[in-house]
Design a protein around this motif. Structure first.
Motif, PDB file in Angstrom:
ATOM      1  N   PRO A 244       0.421  -4.324  15.091  1.00  0.00           N
ATOM      2  CA  PRO A 244       0.395  -5.734  14.680  1.00  0.00           C
ATOM      3  C   PRO A 244      -0.400  -5.921  13.402  1.00  0.00           C
ATOM      4  O   PRO A 244      -1.437  -5.281  13.198  1.00  0.00           O
ATOM      5  CB  PRO A 244      -0.274  -6.437  15.869  1.00  0.00           C
ATOM      6  N   GLY A 245       0.127  -6.784  12.534  1.00  0.00           N
ATOM      7  CA  GLY A 245      -0.596  -7.114  11.309  1.00  0.00           C
ATOM      8  C   GLY A 245      -0.476  -6.092  10.203  1.00  0.00           C
ATOM      9  O   GLY A 245      -1.198  -6.157   9.208  1.00  0.00           O
ATOM     10  N   SER A 246       0.466  -5.139  10.321  1.00  0.00           N
ATOM     11  CA  SER A 246       0.571  -4.074   9.313  1.00  0.00           C
ATOM     12  C   SER A 246       1.675  -4.315   8.298  1.00  0.00           C
ATOM     13  O   SER A 246       1.950  -3.456   7.463  1.00  0.00           O
ATOM     14  CB  SER A 246       0.787  -2.716  10.004  1.00  0.00           C
ATOM     15  N   GLY A 247       2.331  -5.469   8.357  1.00  0.00           N
ATOM     16  CA  GLY A 247       3.326  -5.820   7.344  1.00  0.00           C
ATOM     17  C   GLY A 247       4.697  -5.225   7.571  1.00  0.00           C
ATOM     18  O   GLY A 247       5.428  -4.963   6.619  1.00  0.00           O
ATOM     19  N   LYS A 248       5.099  -5.045   8.837  1.00  0.00           N
ATOM     20  CA  LYS A 248       6.370  -4.380   9.117  1.00  0.00           C
ATOM     21  C   LYS A 248       7.571  -5.224   8.686  1.00  0.00           C
ATOM     22  O   LYS A 248       8.569  -4.674   8.200  1.00  0.00           O
ATOM     23  CB  LYS A 248       6.474  -4.041  10.599  1.00  0.00           C
ATOM     24  N   THR A 249       7.505  -6.547   8.870  1.00  0.00           N
ATOM     25  CA  THR A 249       8.642  -7.394   8.486  1.00  0.00           C
ATOM     26  C   THR A 249       8.871  -7.319   6.978  1.00  0.00           C
ATOM     27  O   THR A 249      10.013  -7.323   6.507  1.00  0.00           O
ATOM     28  CB  THR A 249       8.393  -8.851   8.909  1.00  0.00           C
ATOM     29  N   GLU A 250       7.788  -7.218   6.227  1.00  0.00           N
ATOM     30  CA  GLU A 250       7.893  -7.108   4.773  1.00  0.00           C
ATOM     31  C   GLU A 250       8.607  -5.830   4.364  1.00  0.00           C
ATOM     32  O   GLU A 250       9.476  -5.838   3.489  1.00  0.00           O
ATOM     33  CB  GLU A 250       6.485  -7.160   4.157  1.00  0.00           C
ATOM     34  N   ILE A 251       8.269  -4.714   5.018  1.00  0.00           N
ATOM     35  CA  ILE A 251       8.897  -3.450   4.610  1.00  0.00           C
ATOM     36  C   ILE A 251      10.378  -3.421   4.986  1.00  0.00           C
ATOM     37  O   ILE A 251      11.183  -2.832   4.264  1.00  0.00           O
ATOM     38  CB  ILE A 251       8.169  -2.217   5.184  1.00  0.00           C
TER      39      ILE A 251
ATOM     40  N   LEU B 142       1.807   3.101   9.526  1.00  0.00           N
ATOM     41  CA  LEU B 142       1.118   2.060   8.754  1.00  0.00           C
ATOM     42  C   LEU B 142      -0.249   1.806   9.401  1.00  0.00           C
ATOM     43  O   LEU B 142      -0.314   1.356  10.548  1.00  0.00           O
ATOM     44  CB  LEU B 142       1.941   0.775   8.740  1.00  0.00           C
ATOM     45  N   THR B 143      -1.306   2.094   8.678  1.00  0.00           N
ATOM     46  CA  THR B 143      -2.654   1.989   9.248  1.00  0.00           C
ATOM     47  C   THR B 143      -3.484   0.860   8.645  1.00  0.00           C
ATOM     48  O   THR B 143      -4.594   0.603   9.102  1.00  0.00           O
ATOM     49  CB  THR B 143      -3.415   3.314   9.063  1.00  0.00           C
ATOM     50  N   LYS B 144      -2.961   0.202   7.625  1.00  0.00           N
ATOM     51  CA  LYS B 144      -3.672  -0.933   7.037  1.00  0.00           C
ATOM     52  C   LYS B 144      -3.324  -2.209   7.799  1.00  0.00           C
ATOM     53  O   LYS B 144      -2.153  -2.545   7.946  1.00  0.00           O
ATOM     54  CB  LYS B 144      -3.301  -1.103   5.556  1.00  0.00           C
ATOM     55  N   ASN B 145      -4.343  -2.905   8.275  1.00  0.00           N
ATOM     56  CA  ASN B 145      -4.125  -4.136   9.034  1.00  0.00           C
ATOM     57  C   ASN B 145      -4.552  -5.329   8.184  1.00  0.00           C
ATOM     58  O   ASN B 145      -5.669  -5.357   7.655  1.00  0.00           O
ATOM     59  CB  ASN B 145      -4.929  -4.103  10.337  1.00  0.00           C
TER      60      ASN B 145
ATOM     61  N   ASN C 162       0.844  -1.197   0.000  1.00  0.00           N
ATOM     62  CA  ASN C 162       0.000   0.000   0.000  1.00  0.00           C
ATOM     63  C   ASN C 162       0.880   1.249   0.000  1.00  0.00           C
ATOM     64  O   ASN C 162       2.117   1.165   0.099  1.00  0.00           O
ATOM     65  CB  ASN C 162      -0.973  -0.002   1.190  1.00  0.00           C
ATOM     66  N   GLU C 163       0.262   2.400  -0.071  1.00  0.00           N
ATOM     67  CA  GLU C 163       1.006   3.652  -0.259  1.00  0.00           C
ATOM     68  C   GLU C 163       1.975   3.925   0.889  1.00  0.00           C
ATOM     69  O   GLU C 163       3.131   4.319   0.668  1.00  0.00           O
ATOM     70  CB  GLU C 163       0.023   4.809  -0.388  1.00  0.00           C
TER      71      GLU C 163
END
Length: 565
Positions: free
Chosen positions: A32-39, A394-397, A12-13
């Protein structure tokens, strides 16, 4: 970089902003669940794609070995074999690597042994034996021994995690003592009498006087002095009291921060414990000295030794700062002060002018607060520590339903010290990326047995409706709750796969191995008394096949041979 492009397109943006923010300090607020490891993984790949640096110039810091392995695997999928050249560490493994690569600085530590809990307590007990009778830590109990020895052990561990040497701790206490001489008369004047709304008018001038206080320079750069901490907490209590037009927040502050002395004065609680804390500083110093003389170190020394070496050795500091040009930190809210101190040393090169290439990812709502009562965590101080940082939320869960996120937000916003309340541009209201099937039900019961029966009945109905039992999970707060549920499930004939975490150290065969290892150590150390105490129990273990009578006869024979009379 095909894998990078494929993953990047799915982001996401806000995630893309974090991945693209390569230069300078960046704070990513990621629940939690916002994809931090991916970024984190994609940002490493993006640095290698956009900047002419080696993989070894990038340092990724995580908090567990499993997280480090997971990070390495993700990087391998993105950038291939180069992933093995990126420095992925826990803080402690980084400390270990720095020591291993610079043996000329840490040469003595190579022969040291890691001290277990029993060894640490043994060292402390010898120190307590030497304390004078009037030492505030020397109190004993006829059955329990030294009353404060376990508390001293825990406190020394906390001090090491706070990044404080014995000398620095004592310096902080001396500085606090001077601050308390200034604070206590003001506290007694304001909070000695009964709390009333008159304080609404009195406290602002008192707070202003505290703010104007100029004491000696604080001896430790990575911590706050006592007076600003008191001012900050008192300001919040006053604001809450005025806004609610109630004195209860001030009463709560009075109870939390002050006490009544034997003379009847009102004073800061730190005054009450100052003598004991100074005694602890002396024990801490003796503990470190004794551990070194005996050739031991404990887990937290791994970082403290490196901090000391970097501070005292300019060549080592410059080398590490040049080596790690890009640093990423996961679970930043969990950093303790010692870890923060190490991070500041690695990012403190003058050429960076307060803007190192540092990205930290965390969630302030899960922050661990700092030493000596401060209510501002490391993650809240990031914007003050580094110049002009970028802050991305990051606000998308991608994990939870919206109703769960809404309930969680309602609870977490009750806290005062949150980044969202401190920085206006931070908005942390999470939004579920996709609505998931299911429902959240809250039930109350007159007794626990009713609760267990209801759960079993609900599961039975789901199975009768055709749901695969393997897709049903029951999670309990404690093992005993799940254990009490089992008969109710059996009553309905429901098959279960019961998983329970087991403490391997409590397993009989492991306990036996530990006992035998202690026996061997006792023989090596020529500690005959300890060996004699352990041997009867060891000989009773069933795998020897020795009867109790045989053990008794062996003991009698050994006794007679040692003492023939």
């Amino acid at each position: 970089m095909e894998e990078f492009e494929k993953h990047y397109k799915k982001m996401n943006e806000q995630q893309k902003k974090a991945v693209n923010a390569i230069e300078g300090p960046v704070l990513v607020i990621a629940g939690p669940g916002s994809g931090k490891t991916e970024i984190l993984s994609l940002r490493v790949a993006n640095i290698l794609k956009e900047v002419d640096v080696y993989p070894s110039n990038i340092l990724c810091l995580t908090f567990t070995d499993s997280a480090a392995v997971n990070m390495r695997e993700r990087l391998k999928d993105l950038i291939g074999p180069e992933a093995y050249n990126v420095a992925v560490h826990t803080f402690h493994s980084l400390g270990r690597d720095i020591r291993n690569f610079h043996p000329e600085i840490f040469y003595r530590r190579d022969i040291f042994t890691s001290a277990d809990e029993l060894t640490q307590l043994s060292v402390l007990e010898d120190i307590f034996d030497s304390l004078s009778y009037d030492n505030p830590l020397a109190k004993t109990h006829p059955d329990r021994g030294y009353l404060y020895i376990n508390e001293a052990k825990r406190s020394i561990e906390h001090l090491k995690k706070a990044g404080l040497t014995p000398e620095e701790f004592l310096a902080v206490l001396n500085h606090n003592e001077q601050s308390l001489k200034f604070l206590n008369p003001l506290i007694d004047e304001a909070f000695g009498p009964r709390i009333s709304k008159d304080l609404f008018d009195k406290l602002p001038s008192m707070i202003e006087e505290m703010q104007d206080y100029e004491g000696e320079e604080f001896p430790v750069e990575h911590m706050q002095p006592l007076v600003p901490i008191v001012v900050s907490s008192l300001e919040r209590a006053l604001n809450k009291a005025v806004n609610a037009d109630k004195t209860s927040p001030l009463t709560q502050w009075k109870n939390d921060w002050t006490y009544k002395t034997e003379e009847g004065d009102r004073a800061m609680k730190e005054t009450k414990y100052l003598e004991k804390m100074k005694a602890l500083a002396s024990v801490y110093k003796s503990y470190n000295k004794e551990m070194e003389q005996r050739g031991y170190y404990d887990f937290n020394d791994m970082i403290l030794d490196v901090i000391k070496a970097i501070k005292e050795n300019d060549e080592l500091r410059y080398e590490l700062q040049e080596q790690y040009q890009y640093i990423l930190v996961d679970e930043f809210q969990d950093t303790n002060d010692a870890q923060m101190r190490l991070l500041h040393l690695l990012t403190g090169a003058e050429v960076q002018e307060g803007r190192p290439n540092l990205m930290v990812v965390g969630d302030d709502d899960q922050a661990i607060f700092k030493f000596q009562g401060a209510e501002i965590s490391n993650i809240l101080e990031f914007q003050d520590r580094y110049r002009e940082p970028r802050i991305i939320t990051l606000t998308k869960n991608y994990r939870s339903r919206q109703d769960i996120l809404d309930i969680a937000r309602h609870i977490i916003t009750q806290g005062d010290e949150r980044l969202e309340n401190s920085i206006t541009q931070v908005e942390k209201e999470l939004e579920a990326e996709k609505e998931k099937e299911g429902k959240v039900v809250s039930k109350s019961f007159p007794a626990k047995s009713h609760q267990y029966y209801w759960i079993a009945q609900e599961i039975n109905e789901l199975i009768e409706d055709g749901l695969d039992p393997e897709k049903i999970a029951v999670i309990g707060r404690e093992h005993k709750h799940l254990k009490n549920l089992v008969p109710h499930l059996a009553n309905f004939g429901i098959p279960i796969n019961y998983e329970r975490q087991r403490d391997v150290l409590q397993e009989p065969h492991i306990r036996q191995l530990i006992k035998m290892a202690r026996f061997v150590v006792s023989l090596v150390n020529s500690d005959q008394e300890d060996a004699d105490d352990l041997l009867p129990e060891i000989l009773s273990y069933p795998f020897w096949g020795l009867s109790r009578e045989k053990v008794w006869r062996l003991s009698r024979k050994a006794y007679k041979e040692e003492k023939p009379w």
